[in-house]
Motif scaffolding. Structure first.
Motif, PDB file in Angstrom:
ATOM      1  N   PRO A   1       0.808  -1.229   0.000  1.00  0.00           N
ATOM      2  CA  PRO A   1       0.000   0.000   0.000  1.00  0.00           C
ATOM      3  C   PRO A   1       0.846   1.287   0.000  1.00  0.00           C
ATOM      4  O   PRO A   1       0.463   2.284  -0.620  1.00  0.00           O
ATOM      5  CB  PRO A   1      -0.814  -0.092   1.290  1.00  0.00           C
ATOM      6  CG  PRO A   1      -0.728  -1.507   1.733  1.00  0.00           C
ATOM      7  CD  PRO A   1       0.522  -2.079   1.167  1.00  0.00           C
ATOM      8  N   LYS A   2       2.007   1.256   0.642  1.00  0.00           N
ATOM      9  CA  LYS A   2       2.869   2.458   0.686  1.00  0.00           C
ATOM     10  C   LYS A   2       3.335   2.814  -0.731  1.00  0.00           C
ATOM     11  O   LYS A   2       3.288   3.970  -1.155  1.00  0.00           O
ATOM     12  CB  LYS A   2       4.079   2.225   1.599  1.00  0.00           C
ATOM     13  CG  LYS A   2       3.747   2.117   3.083  1.00  0.00           C
ATOM     14  CD  LYS A   2       5.026   2.071   3.921  1.00  0.00           C
ATOM     15  CE  LYS A   2       4.735   2.077   5.416  1.00  0.00           C
ATOM     16  NZ  LYS A   2       4.190   0.797   5.913  1.00  0.00           N
ATOM     17  N   GLU A   3       3.758   1.776  -1.435  1.00  0.00           N
ATOM     18  CA  GLU A   3       4.244   1.964  -2.805  1.00  0.00           C
ATOM     19  C   GLU A   3       3.089   2.408  -3.723  1.00  0.00           C
ATOM     20  O   GLU A   3       3.232   3.303  -4.556  1.00  0.00           O
ATOM     21  CB  GLU A   3       4.815   0.617  -3.289  1.00  0.00           C
ATOM     22  CG  GLU A   3       5.704   0.708  -4.508  1.00  0.00           C
ATOM     23  CD  GLU A   3       6.126  -0.691  -5.001  1.00  0.00           C
ATOM     24  OE1 GLU A   3       6.187  -0.872  -6.229  1.00  0.00           O
ATOM     25  OE2 GLU A   3       6.364  -1.590  -4.149  1.00  0.00           O
ATOM     26  N   LYS A   4       1.922   1.789  -3.527  1.00  0.00           N
ATOM     27  CA  LYS A   4       0.748   2.115  -4.346  1.00  0.00           C
ATOM     28  C   LYS A   4       0.367   3.593  -4.188  1.00  0.00           C
ATOM     29  O   LYS A   4       0.160   4.305  -5.168  1.00  0.00           O
ATOM     30  CB  LYS A   4      -0.436   1.228  -3.922  1.00  0.00           C
ATOM     31  CG  LYS A   4      -1.672   1.424  -4.781  1.00  0.00           C
ATOM     32  CD  LYS A   4      -2.927   0.786  -4.184  1.00  0.00           C
ATOM     33  CE  LYS A   4      -2.764  -0.692  -3.943  1.00  0.00           C
ATOM     34  NZ  LYS A   4      -3.999  -1.325  -3.448  1.00  0.00           N
TER      35      LYS A   4
ATOM     36  N   ALA B   1      -2.178   1.912   6.465  1.00  0.00           N
ATOM     37  CA  ALA B   1      -1.453   0.952   5.616  1.00  0.00           C
ATOM     38  C   ALA B   1      -0.590   1.673   4.583  1.00  0.00           C
ATOM     39  O   ALA B   1       0.476   1.189   4.190  1.00  0.00           O
ATOM     40  CB  ALA B   1      -2.452   0.032   4.911  1.00  0.00           C
ATOM     41  N   ALA B   2      -1.055   2.868   4.154  1.00  0.00           N
ATOM     42  CA  ALA B   2      -0.347   3.620   3.108  1.00  0.00           C
ATOM     43  C   ALA B   2       0.850   4.399   3.658  1.00  0.00           C
ATOM     44  O   ALA B   2       1.579   5.031   2.878  1.00  0.00           O
ATOM     45  CB  ALA B   2      -1.320   4.582   2.431  1.00  0.00           C
TER      46      ALA B   2
ATOM     47  N   GLY C   1       3.703  12.222  15.557  1.00  0.00           N
ATOM     48  CA  GLY C   1       4.772  11.215  15.466  1.00  0.00           C
ATOM     49  C   GLY C   1       4.255   9.790  15.409  1.00  0.00           C
ATOM     50  O   GLY C   1       5.031   8.851  15.294  1.00  0.00           O
ATOM     51  N   ARG C   2       2.956   9.627  15.475  1.00  0.00           N
ATOM     52  CA  ARG C   2       2.380   8.273  15.475  1.00  0.00           C
ATOM     53  C   ARG C   2       2.533   7.583  14.116  1.00  0.00           C
ATOM     54  O   ARG C   2       2.697   8.241  13.093  1.00  0.00           O
ATOM     55  CB  ARG C   2       0.904   8.347  15.866  1.00  0.00           C
ATOM     56  CG  ARG C   2       0.029   9.056  14.833  1.00  0.00           C
ATOM     57  CD  ARG C   2      -1.447   9.115  15.198  1.00  0.00           C
ATOM     58  NE  ARG C   2      -1.695   9.728  16.485  1.00  0.00           N
ATOM     59  CZ  ARG C   2      -2.104   9.039  17.550  1.00  0.00           C
ATOM     60  NH1 ARG C   2      -2.325   7.743  17.452  1.00  0.00           N
ATOM     61  NH2 ARG C   2      -2.301   9.648  18.705  1.00  0.00           N
ATOM     62  N   ASP C   3       2.414   6.231  14.129  1.00  0.00           N
ATOM     63  CA  ASP C   3       2.447   5.461  12.878  1.00  0.00           C
ATOM     64  C   ASP C   3       1.039   5.160  12.393  1.00  0.00           C
ATOM     65  O   ASP C   3       0.859   4.523  11.354  1.00  0.00           O
ATOM     66  CB  ASP C   3       3.174   4.117  13.088  1.00  0.00           C
ATOM     67  CG  ASP C   3       4.651   4.328  13.374  1.00  0.00           C
ATOM     68  OD1 ASP C   3       5.209   5.306  12.844  1.00  0.00           O
ATOM     69  OD2 ASP C   3       5.220   3.526  14.137  1.00  0.00           O
ATOM     70  N   GLY C   4       0.045   5.541  13.183  1.00  0.00           N
ATOM     71  CA  GLY C   4      -1.341   5.255  12.806  1.00  0.00           C
ATOM     72  C   GLY C   4      -2.231   5.302  14.030  1.00  0.00           C
ATOM     73  O   GLY C   4      -1.816   5.757  15.099  1.00  0.00           O
TER      74      GLY C   4
ATOM     75  N   PRO D   1     -11.069  -8.283  12.569  1.00  0.00           N
ATOM     76  CA  PRO D   1      -9.956  -7.479  13.098  1.00  0.00           C
ATOM     77  C   PRO D   1      -9.748  -6.214  12.267  1.00  0.00           C
ATOM     78  O   PRO D   1      -9.967  -6.227  11.054  1.00  0.00           O
ATOM     79  CB  PRO D   1      -8.754  -8.412  12.955  1.00  0.00           C
ATOM     80  CG  PRO D   1      -9.095  -9.321  11.823  1.00  0.00           C
ATOM     81  CD  PRO D   1     -10.593  -9.407  11.747  1.00  0.00           C
ATOM     82  N   VAL D   2      -9.370  -5.117  12.919  1.00  0.00           N
ATOM     83  CA  VAL D   2      -8.926  -3.954  12.155  1.00  0.00           C
ATOM     84  C   VAL D   2      -7.408  -4.041  12.029  1.00  0.00           C
ATOM     85  O   VAL D   2      -6.747  -4.766  12.770  1.00  0.00           O
ATOM     86  CB  VAL D   2      -9.339  -2.599  12.798  1.00  0.00           C
ATOM     87  CG1 VAL D   2     -10.826  -2.376  12.675  1.00  0.00           C
ATOM     88  CG2 VAL D   2      -8.902  -2.492  14.239  1.00  0.00           C
ATOM     89  N   LEU D   3      -6.865  -3.305  11.077  1.00  0.00           N
ATOM     90  CA  LEU D   3      -5.426  -3.296  10.850  1.00  0.00           C
ATOM     91  C   LEU D   3      -4.700  -3.070  12.180  1.00  0.00           C
ATOM     92  O   LEU D   3      -5.100  -2.220  12.968  1.00  0.00           O
ATOM     93  CB  LEU D   3      -5.102  -2.143   9.888  1.00  0.00           C
ATOM     94  CG  LEU D   3      -3.692  -2.130   9.319  1.00  0.00           C
ATOM     95  CD1 LEU D   3      -3.563  -3.195   8.237  1.00  0.00           C
ATOM     96  CD2 LEU D   3      -3.392  -0.762   8.722  1.00  0.00           C
TER      97      LEU D   3
END
Length: 788
Positions: free
Chosen positions: A330-333, A393-394, A425-428, A460-462
């Motif tokens: 997803p990051k690349e997309k 996810a992205a 600073g969070r990742d999500g 489940p959530v991510l």
């Protein structure tokens, strides 16, 4: 309010589209239900309600699990029957979205509401506190909003909206009832206009419309981009609007404009000119035969707003964009989408950017946690991931920087600043410990309400880590695992959980392990379907290579596997949801018990590909009929024969009981995430009761040659009437022959081996016929049956 809320009887006020379907789903779940509406102006005073109940049988997909359930709804009207409310434990108001009408109705019914009864409004966006004001003080702690999504039988989401004074015990009792009895996924929403699902979902559709125009794309082009290609429902954006109804869409947009004066995106809360035009012309979508799309003969046409007329629909995603969307990471997309100059890619980035921006700004107002938003959108709109999961996810921080840059450059739909927590600073927002709550300023875990202890694998959530048990046995086809509780769980590893040699061998091995080391075994799949049946492609490969002997052995192995399930020394329980077709149906027929989710679609469908059931299914039917039918074997066989010859698939687990593909004592559960828990409880109960497998079937009375001849006579009439083809006749004749035990005397007694041999011989003979092979190849290529 007692700890265990007992809901024996429910009243639904309002027999419109939603009210009648809510009543239908309540009686699906064996809840005694009274459906109210205004008295009819002439004729039977219950005329309005009776018409609504009659209409339930015409709707597709059906709101009723079986047609007969409609008769269980008690019709009532407000003039004659308000006394009936005194016996109701729950009253659900589901009249039109008019605050004045709702408040008037509450004034009328309040004196008749029982002292313990819960009152709930099924509104899609009106203020719950605004309604509570007109209720007597004593009723308010028992009042809240419950927003079912349409259609209520099939849509998993139910939003629960407390008002200021709602008693916590009332909410927890209702949440438990909605979850287990009605099978819903419950999300708590704050009392803000349109709550969570429609607030975010409708904004997403509105922003999609804005960007469609900005990037000069066609409506069909946008639907090609915003459906399964990005993990959303097939109906994508504009088809969804047509299905929902463009008038409904216009109404929801107007509600947002009227009730959200301070929303930073408010300037966009107005129907585009083309939408207003369609509504004014009465082109309201699917229900009027034309909306954004319409069908002219076989041609699908789409509105071209620049010309104000319909044109042939041909829009599709560009190859370059399809390649970007296929990117697995997803990051690349998202990096590729953000960098691309293609108008479709720019459109997609803008659509996601504004969705993320809006969701972040509104989160604290509309929900407790980001998880509530993501689950509401997934369950209510059919997205694979909610907005926060998609963003996380992205690459949370990178995407946040791109959004901020677009806000600064004036490219975003609103200049509202991103909340401070987004860039701290969070990742999500989702972690293994829980999901972020802006109002609490911390991560909040899932509810610990007792009802959720029944869900071994909740959605489940991510970021949530599902627990995957300990493996006891594994091969290429299956995995046998356990939680240390004495019950083994078998899951298939194949696509659509089809059955190939590795699955057959794996089941037999797994039962051996279960007999040695466990009390019982459950066959359960972590995702739908239960099983789409035999792996036809693999089987056809053997025939193509001329390996008839190997093909025969494979069929024999299939039968041996079914028999191994049936005669296992520990109980084998099948936990079914989704499709259980062909061999999948036969495996559950051979289990000690089946626990089926309501949305189970069960059938012996082999006739559709020119074959007959040969995994022991016809043998099992003959045995059941022999045990149940006394002297009249033919009467017992006839409904089975019709179901198998026509390849009928039950449209619910309750209908599968009517088809007798499920047994009377098989269990139906309404919440698919409780399926494994209930199946394990059933397996343990059987084991603890001193389970023994059934005695071998040595004395099966069959209908014999007279039965075969009688069934063939029915087929001749159908053939001569042009209802079936020559090959259908061939297939069905062989089904009749096996079910009746072959060319033996009427009432002759045979054993299971005799019937299994008949199944095998006729299956192998049919499989070698060119017309059957044509059918199989056509189905493998197109996914559709061929009638040749």
């Amino acid at each position: 309010m007692s700890k265990h809320l007992q809901i024996r009887k429910v009243a639904v006020l309002g027999a419109g589209v939603m009210g009648a379907q809510i009543a239908a789903h309540l009686v699906n779940a064996d809840v005694d239900t009274v459906l109210f509406d205004l008295p009819a102006k002439e004729g039977d005073p219950n005329g309005i309600v009776n018409k609504a109940i009659a209409n339930l049988g015409k709707l597709k997909p059906s709101p009723l699990a079986t047609k007969e359930r409609a008769a269980a709804i008690t019709p009532a009207n407000y003039d004659q029957h308000l006394e009936l409310l005194r016996d109701c434990d729950l009253v659900i108001e589901a009249i039109a979205e008019r605050m004045d009408w709702k408040r008037d109705l509450y004034g009328k019914v309040a004196p008749f509401i029982a002292d313990h009864a819960i009152v709930a409004s099924n509104t899609s966006g009106l203020s719950i506190n605004g309604m509570a004001e007109v209720l007597p003080e004593a009723v308010r702690p028992r009042f809240c909003g419950v927003h079912f999504f349409n259609p209520p039988r099939y849509m998993h989401l139910a939003e629960l909206i407390p008002c200021k004074g709602t008693d916590k015990a009332v909410l927890e009792g209702l949440e438990t009832f909605l979850t287990t009895t009605l099978g819903k996924g419950v999300v708590y929403a704050r009392d803000t206009p349109n709550f969570i699902g429609n607030r975010i979902g409708v904004f997403s559709m509105l922003s999609t419309m804005v960007h469609t125009e900005a990037f000069k794309l066609g409506f069909d082009e946008v639907d090609a981009l915003t459906g399964p290609a990005i993990g959303r429902a097939k109906s994508a954006t504009y088809r969804t609007a047509d299905v929902v109804g463009l008038d409904t869409m216009g109404h929801v947009i107007k509600t947002m404009a009227d009730t959200l004066p301070d929303d930073p995106w408010r300037e966009y809360f107005a129907p585009p000119a083309w939408l207003k035009g369609l509504i004014d012309n009465g082109a309201l979508g699917q229900k009027t035969g034309a909306g954004v799309f319409r069908k002219q003969g076989k041609e699908i046409q789409v509105l071209d707003p620049s010309r104000g007329e319909y044109v042939a629909s041909s829009g599709k995603a560009a190859d370059e964009v399809v390649e970007i969307l296929k990117t697995r990471d997803p990051k690349e997309k998202f990096a590729k989408l953000h960098a691309s100059d293609h108008p479709q890619a720019k459109f997609l980035w803008a659509m996601f950017r504004d969705l993320f921006h809006y969701s972040a700004v509104q989160l604290e107002d509309i929900a407790e946690t980001a998880r509530d938003v993501d689950l509401a959108i997934r369950w209510g709109y059919g997205w694979k991931q909610g907005p926060f999961e998609t963003w996380q996810a992205a690459g949370w921080q990178q995407v946040a920087k791109w959004i901020q840059a677009d806000i600064d450059a004036g490219k975003a739909m609103s200049s509202a600043p991103l909340p401070g927590w987004v860039t701290d600073g969070r990742d999500g927002v989702h972690t293994a410990q829980g999901s972020y709550s802006p109002s609490a300023g911390k991560v909040v875990p899932r509810s610990d309400l007792a009802v959720y202890q029944r869900q071994r694998f909740p959605d489940p959530v991510l970021g949530e880590q599902p627990r995957h048990g300990e493996v006891a046995y594994e091969n290429d086809g299956v995995r046998l695992w356990h939680d240390g509780d004495g019950i083994a769980v078998l899951s298939f590893k194949t696509k659509m959980h089809t059955v190939n040699d590795a699955v057959l061998d794996g089941i037999q091995e797994a039962i051996g392990v279960a007999e040695r080391d466990f009390q019982a075994m459950v066959i359960w799949q972590p995702s739908e379907p239960f099983s789409a049946g035999a792996d036809l492609a693999g089987a056809m490969g053997l025939l193509k290579d001329g390996k008839v002997e190997a093909f025969n052995d494979m069929v024999a192995n299939f039968q041996a596997t079914s028999q191994r399930i049936k005669y296992s020394m520990v109980p084998v329980v099948a936990a079914v949801r989704g499709l259980a077709l062909g061999g999948g149906c036969e495996f559950q027929m051979h289990s000690a018990r089946t626990v089926a989710a309501l949305e189970s679609y069960i059938g012996l469908v082999e006739a559709g590909v020119g074959l007959l059931p040969a995994g022991g299914g016809l043998k099992e039917i003959a045995r059941r009929v022999s045990q149940a039918s006394g002297d009249d074997l033919f009467a017992g066989l006839k409904p089975y024969f019709e179901a198998v010859a026509m390849g009928k698939v039950a449209t619910s687990a309750l209908e599968a009981k009517q088809f007798k593909l499920l047994r009377e004592d098989d269990v139906v559960v309404f919440h698919q995430h409780e399926l494994l828990y209930v199946a394990k409880q059933q397996a343990r109960a059987l084991a603890e009761s001193g389970y023994r497998p059934p005695m071998p079937g040595r004395n099966i009375a069959v209908a014999g040659d007279v039965g075969v001849a009688t069934l063939k006579m029915m087929l001749v009439n159908m053939l001569e009437g042009g209802f079936i083809s020559e090959h259908d006749y061939e297939v069905s004749s062989r089904i009749a022959t096996v079910l009746c035990g072959g060319e033996v005397d009427r009432g002759a007694v045979v054993d299971e081996e005799w019937l299994l041999r008949l199944e095998r011989e006729h299956f192998v003979a049919l499989a070698q016929m060119p017309k059957t092979q044509e059918r199989i190849m056509h189905t493998l290529k197109t996914g559709k049956p061929l009638r040749n």
